[in-house]
Design a protein around this motif. Structure first.
Motif, mmCIF file in Angstrom:
data_model
loop_
_atom_site.group_PDB
_atom_site.id
_atom_site.type_symbol
_atom_site.label_atom_id
_atom_site.label_comp_id
_atom_site.label_asym_id
_atom_site.label_seq_id
_atom_site.Cartn_x
_atom_site.Cartn_y
_atom_site.Cartn_z
ATOM 1 N N VAL A 148 0.854 -1.185 0.000
ATOM 2 C CA VAL A 148 0.000 0.000 0.000
ATOM 3 C C VAL A 148 0.890 1.234 0.000
ATOM 4 N N ILE A 179 0.984 5.718 -0.430
ATOM 5 C CA ILE A 179 0.349 7.035 -0.531
ATOM 6 C C ILE A 179 1.364 7.969 -1.166
ATOM 7 N N ILE A 202 3.289 2.531 2.729
ATOM 8 C CA ILE A 202 2.707 2.274 4.051
ATOM 9 C C ILE A 202 3.131 0.899 4.543
ATOM 10 N N GLY A 245 -0.213 5.496 8.510
ATOM 11 C CA GLY A 245 -1.010 4.892 7.446
ATOM 12 C C GLY A 245 -2.017 3.867 7.924
ATOM 13 N N THR A 258 -5.185 4.240 8.895
ATOM 14 C CA THR A 258 -6.485 4.412 8.233
ATOM 15 C C THR A 258 -6.420 3.956 6.789
ATOM 16 N N THR A 259 -5.339 4.308 6.109
ATOM 17 C CA THR A 259 -5.187 3.895 4.708
ATOM 18 C C THR A 259 -5.170 2.378 4.580
ATOM 19 N N HIS A 261 -8.695 1.044 5.196
ATOM 20 C CA HIS A 261 -9.545 1.274 4.017
ATOM 21 C C HIS A 261 -9.204 0.300 2.893
ATOM 22 N N THR A 262 -7.937 -0.056 2.783
ATOM 23 C CA THR A 262 -7.543 -1.034 1.765
ATOM 24 C C THR A 262 -8.110 -2.406 2.107
ATOM 25 N N ARG A 275 -10.164 1.397 -1.082
ATOM 26 C CA ARG A 275 -9.103 1.887 -1.959
ATOM 27 C C ARG A 275 -8.308 0.682 -2.452
ATOM 28 N N ASP A 281 -12.338 2.360 12.557
ATOM 29 C CA ASP A 281 -11.237 3.324 12.516
ATOM 30 C C ASP A 281 -11.342 4.241 13.729
#
Length: 259
Positions: A16, A18, A23, A46, A48-49, A52-53, A58, A169
């Motif tokens: 992942v 950004i 991340i 990262g 949250t990222t 979300h993945t 995402r 989250d």
């Protein structure tokens, strides 16, 4: 846990990114029904990222995420919403609505295109509100709620959805100690009943108490993933957070103290 059970959530070789910053690279994990995963790391690492993945919100740069053995990309949206529930960090309130109307949003994935909520849907939503101590304010306008009440309402709406997998989250944001413990205890009870729970937390001691598995991000692309006992070690956490920590066992519970 029986080996005959299939993993609820899987990540294989997940990478992942950004912008120019990675991340995580080559993350593989399996979350079985009944297990709790906690994502940890400093601010901006990262978490949250990554959540979300894992939720399919995402795309990963590499690798694959599977839900109940099926790639997330193969799930139709409504069917996915019946199985996977996501509670974001914040819930902007653009329109006026009552507490009950907001809780009933969690039932929408289970309704037909033109169907109205049934008595059973109302019962499920009211039970979810009761879990969060909000059943006495079903007619309150959400614009009049405090930050903590609004957070509990967001969790109640997710509980009303009744998915197999909960992705949370920072679910403890704005909550006092009583409700922090109540929320974590409730999701642990759901896990014991067969759900899967993945959540972003900041408190290392709560992670030590409520996690079965941990993914620890350090913000530089480095990552440690494993059981809670493997990851929640003083040297590992000190390196990730950039500050020395000590690990203690107090009356059978793991606790971390800052040096």
């Amino acid at each position: 846990m029986s080996s005959a059970l299939a993993p609820l959530l899987e990540a294989d070789g997940l990478a992942v990114q950004i912008g120019e910053r990675w991340i995580c690279c080559d993350l593989s994990l399996r979350l079985m029904p009944g297990e709790r995963l906690v994502l940890l790391g400093p601010n901006g690492a990262g978490k949250t990222t990554l959540l979300h993945t894992l939720a399919g919100l995402r795309e990963a740069q590499r690798g694959e995420v599977r839900l109940q053995g099926r790639p997330l990309t193969d799930w139709p949206g409504r069917e996915l919403a019946q199985v996977r529930g996501v509670q974001p960090q914040s819930q902007p309130d653009w329109f006026s609505a009552t507490v009950m109307e907001t809780a009933l949003v969690g039932r929408h994935p289970h309704l037909g295109r033109w169907a109205w909520e049934s008595g059973d849907d109302m019962r499920i939503a009211n039970e979810a509100l009761a879990c969060m101590g909000l059943d006495h304010m079903v007619e309150r306008n959400i614009l009049t709620l405090s930050g903590g009440e609004r957070q509990r309402l967001a969790i109640a709406s997710l509980l009303a959805q009744r998915p197999a997998l909960y992705l949370l989250d920072e679910p403890l944001s704005h909550l006092d100690l009583h409700y922090q413990m109540a929320v974590l205890a409730h999701f642990s009870a759901l896990a014991r009943a067969g759900a899967g729970v993945a959540m972003v937390l900041h408190d290392l001691n709560l992670a030590a108490r409520f996690a079965d598995h941990v993914v620890l991000l350090d913000g530089t692309g480095k990552m440690v993933s494993g059981t809670a006992d493997e990851v929640l070690q003083a040297d590992v956490l000190s390196a990730a957070f950039g500050h020395p920590l000590r690990r203690h066992v107090i009356e059978g519970r793991v606790a971390f103290l800052v040096e």
